[in-house]
Design an enzyme around this catalytic site. Structure first.
Site, PDB file in Angstrom:
ATOM      1  N   GLY A 114      80.788 -45.265 -61.891  1.00 28.79           N
ATOM      2  CA  GLY A 114      80.518 -46.604 -62.403  1.00 28.79           C
ATOM      3  C   GLY A 114      79.066 -46.677 -62.820  1.00 28.79           C
ATOM      4  CB  CYS A 115      76.657 -49.425 -62.669  1.00 28.46           C
ATOM      5  SG  CYS A 115      74.924 -49.776 -62.969  1.00 28.46           S
TER       6      CYS A 115
END
Length: 181
Positions: free
Chosen positions: A17-18
């Site tokens: 993800g981020c």
């Protein structure tokens, strides 16, 4: 493996993800020597954040994790990785949606590939749901722009950091206390 101040260094590239979240977790892990946010897996040279976020480059937000395998092994690194993101959601982590947020492991050698597949199978069995984490061989790693490095450390009270990153760090601290640096 390279020499890093007398330590053996192994590298693995992880997309969870981020990259702000993944970097924040691994910056606190004992045996991790360096964590660098960046991009991997795409088809454009020298991508930038805006282009990657558009989804048009094919890159995934990743972190390059350099660790001392005499302190922490690859299976433990991957265990922490899988425990601090959701490997069952395709191209998303919470509200972050898009191919750039895919769960991915870019292994650097056959041993890492074997370990990653074993850990993925164990996580899938434990969760009772399919793990959608992509397993890729080595890919060009493009370092992210300076403003993305140490993002959480520089912005701990920013809304995203408090709402998304801090809970992941709390989960890491609770389940992997023995690996805090």
């Amino acid at each position: 493996m390279n020499d890093h101040k007398g330590a053996k260094v192994e590298t693995i590239v992880l997309g969870g993800g981020c990259f702000w979240c993944t970097e924040a977790v691994f910056k606190q892990v004992r045996g991790v020597l360096a964590v660098t946010p960046g991009y991997a897996g795409g088809h454009v040279s020298n991508p930038d954040y805006q282009a990657v976020c558009s989804g048009a480059t094919g890159h995934i937000e990743v972190v390059k994790v350099e660790f001392d395998p005499q302190v922490i092994d690859c299976a433990t690194v991957l265990g922490i990785f899988f425990a601090t993101h959701d490997p069952t959601t395709l191209n998303r982590q919470g509200a972050d949606v898009g191919t750039q947020y895919a769960s991915a492991v870019f292994y650097q050698n056959d041993d890492q590939k074997t370990v990653a597949q074993r850990v993925i199978n164990a996580v899938q069995e434990q969760l009772g749901r399919p793990v959608v984490t992509q397993l890729h061989g080595p890919a060009t790693f493009w370092t992210a722009e300076p403003e993305h490095h140490d993002y959480y450390a520089r912005n701990p009270y920013q809304g995203y950091c408090m709402a998304v990153i801090e809970p992941k760090l709390a989960k890491f601290r609770q389940h992997y206390r023995e690996w805090l640096s």
